[in-house]
Design a protein around this motif. Structure first.
Motif, PDB file in Angstrom:
ATOM      1  N   CYS A  46      90.286 -26.804  23.956  1.00 44.28           N
ATOM      2  CA  CYS A  46      90.587 -25.732  23.005  1.00 44.28           C
ATOM      3  C   CYS A  46      89.533 -24.629  23.088  1.00 44.28           C
ATOM      4  O   CYS A  46      89.858 -23.440  23.134  1.00 44.28           O
ATOM      5  N   LEU A  47      88.247 -25.031  23.113  1.00 42.72           N
ATOM      6  CA  LEU A  47      87.169 -24.051  23.205  1.00 42.72           C
ATOM      7  C   LEU A  47      87.217 -23.302  24.528  1.00 42.72           C
ATOM      8  O   LEU A  47      86.961 -22.093  24.583  1.00 42.72           O
TER       9      LEU A  47
ATOM     10  N   LYS B 278      89.877 -22.659  26.239  1.00 35.71           N
ATOM     11  CA  LYS B 278      90.993 -21.704  26.148  1.00 35.71           C
ATOM     12  C   LYS B 278      90.547 -20.460  25.374  1.00 35.71           C
ATOM     13  O   LYS B 278      90.874 -19.323  25.739  1.00 35.71           O
ATOM     14  N   ARG B 279      89.775 -20.660  24.311  1.00 40.91           N
ATOM     15  CA  ARG B 279      89.296 -19.512  23.544  1.00 40.91           C
ATOM     16  C   ARG B 279      88.346 -18.646  24.380  1.00 40.91           C
ATOM     17  O   ARG B 279      88.365 -17.420  24.286  1.00 40.91           O
TER      18      ARG B 279
ATOM     19  N   ASP C  40      88.430 -18.384  27.635  1.00 44.47           N
ATOM     20  CA  ASP C  40      89.272 -17.684  28.606  1.00 44.47           C
ATOM     21  C   ASP C  40      89.938 -16.466  27.966  1.00 44.47           C
ATOM     22  O   ASP C  40      90.013 -15.390  28.579  1.00 44.47           O
ATOM     23  N   ASP C  41      90.448 -16.642  26.735  1.00 45.02           N
ATOM     24  CA  ASP C  41      91.090 -15.523  26.041  1.00 45.02           C
ATOM     25  C   ASP C  41      90.083 -14.413  25.756  1.00 45.02           C
ATOM     26  O   ASP C  41      90.397 -13.224  25.892  1.00 45.02           O
ATOM     27  N   LEU C  42      88.873 -14.809  25.364  1.00 44.73           N
ATOM     28  CA  LEU C  42      87.822 -13.818  25.098  1.00 44.73           C
ATOM     29  C   LEU C  42      87.453 -13.080  26.375  1.00 44.73           C
ATOM     30  O   LEU C  42      87.248 -11.864  26.374  1.00 44.73           O
TER      31      LEU C  42
ATOM     32  N   SER D  93      90.054 -10.553  27.155  1.00 44.16           N
ATOM     33  CA  SER D  93      89.940  -9.426  26.238  1.00 44.16           C
ATOM     34  C   SER D  93      88.802  -8.496  26.648  1.00 44.16           C
ATOM     35  O   SER D  93      88.948  -7.265  26.630  1.00 44.16           O
TER      36      SER D  93
END
Length: 291
Positions: A91-92, A94-95, A97-99, A102
């Protein structure tokens, strides 16, 4: 006949201490091994009455079963915790990667486009000052060149060249930005006369190799407008590192000639990467959680 599940009643005077699974029960497991298994084995080794040996052996085997049961419970507990931890890490990750995506997407907004002009010629031999100036719209990447015509100390008219540069930006995971200058378009050419009269002048726009894009002969005492809409392919790709610049990239030349004080200009595109260096995200971080 179905097998009967073994219980402590099958072993006379046997008792299994249940050790609850947890992070701090390693000491309890080691104590159970020493106090129950080791003591029971010592009891067998020191026995002199062999008639009691079967009973003592049964107790030893029962204590092994008891310890294994507690160890299995602990292993299952740790496996469950490992899976939960792995899911948290996934989960972390994935976050992160999303950051990262962005941050990379936002980098494009921090690349500055400029169009510089270097002019030559001009002068004041006619009693006024001739010029050629440029400006750029950072938002829509359009540009404008303005020049004037002067005679007998007064401005005869002002001309204007309008166009646009077409470029793509690609933000990369290593923090660089790739700029693809695809083309530029000369959209309009216009001139506004300020005095009456008749004469002949020429405005030309050429590629850097000298090929004419526009070659317009006109009367500097007459107002006129022309839709040019001619696109020239550039096809130049430059990779910009953080806080770096492409430097000046020559696009086209302009020459305005008349009786006196001709003016000349060259258009240069420039791109600046104003982003700071970002952390290295190029190394993979695989997380393979158990099913």
């Amino acid at each position: 006949m179905a097998n009967k599940k073994a219980t402590s009643r099958d072993c006379v005077d046997c008792a299994c201490e249940k050790i609850e699974p947890g992070y701090d029960n390693c000491t309890a497991l080691m104590d159970a091994n020493d106090e129950h298994i080791l003591c029971a084995l010592n009891s067998i080794q020191t026995t002199e009455d062999y008639t009691t040996l079967p009973k003592k052996m049964a107790k030893v085997l029962y204590q092994f079963w008891c310890l294994f049961k507690n160890i299995i419970a602990q292993i299952c507990f740790l496996t469950s915790e490992l899976k939960r931890l792995c899911q948290t890490l996934a989960c972390l990750n994935k976050r992160i990667d999303d950051l990262q995506e962005s941050i990379i997407a936002a980098m494009i907004d921090n690349v500055a486009f400029g169009l510089a002009s270097r002019t030559s010629g001009g002068g004041s031999s006619t009693g006024g000052v001739t010029y050629m100036k440029s400006s750029v719209n950072q938002k829509d990447k359009t540009f404008k060149f303005v020049w004037n015509m002067v005679f007998s100390g007064a401005e005869v008219g002002v001309g204007e060249i309008n166009g646009k540069v077409d470029a793509d930006y690609t933000a990369n995971k290593d923090g660089t930005v790739t700029v693809n200058i695809k083309s530029y378009t000369i959209t309009t050419l216009s001139y506004k006369a300020k005095r009456a009269g008749s004469s002949s002048a020429n405005i030309s726009i050429s590629k850097i190799d000298g090929t004419k894009i526009v070659n317009q002969t006109y009367n500097p005492y007459s107002t006129w407008n022309q839709n040019v809409n001619k696109t020239v392919t550039v096809g130049k790709v430059v990779t910009l590192h953080p806080k770096a610049s492409t430097g000046d990239i020559a696009l086209f030349n302009i020459a305005d000639t008349w009786q006196l004080d001709p003016t000349y200009g060259t258009a240069y595109a420039k791109y600046d990467n104003n982003n700071d260096k970002i952390p290295d995200f190029t190394s993979p971080c695989p997380i393979d959680c158990p099913k």
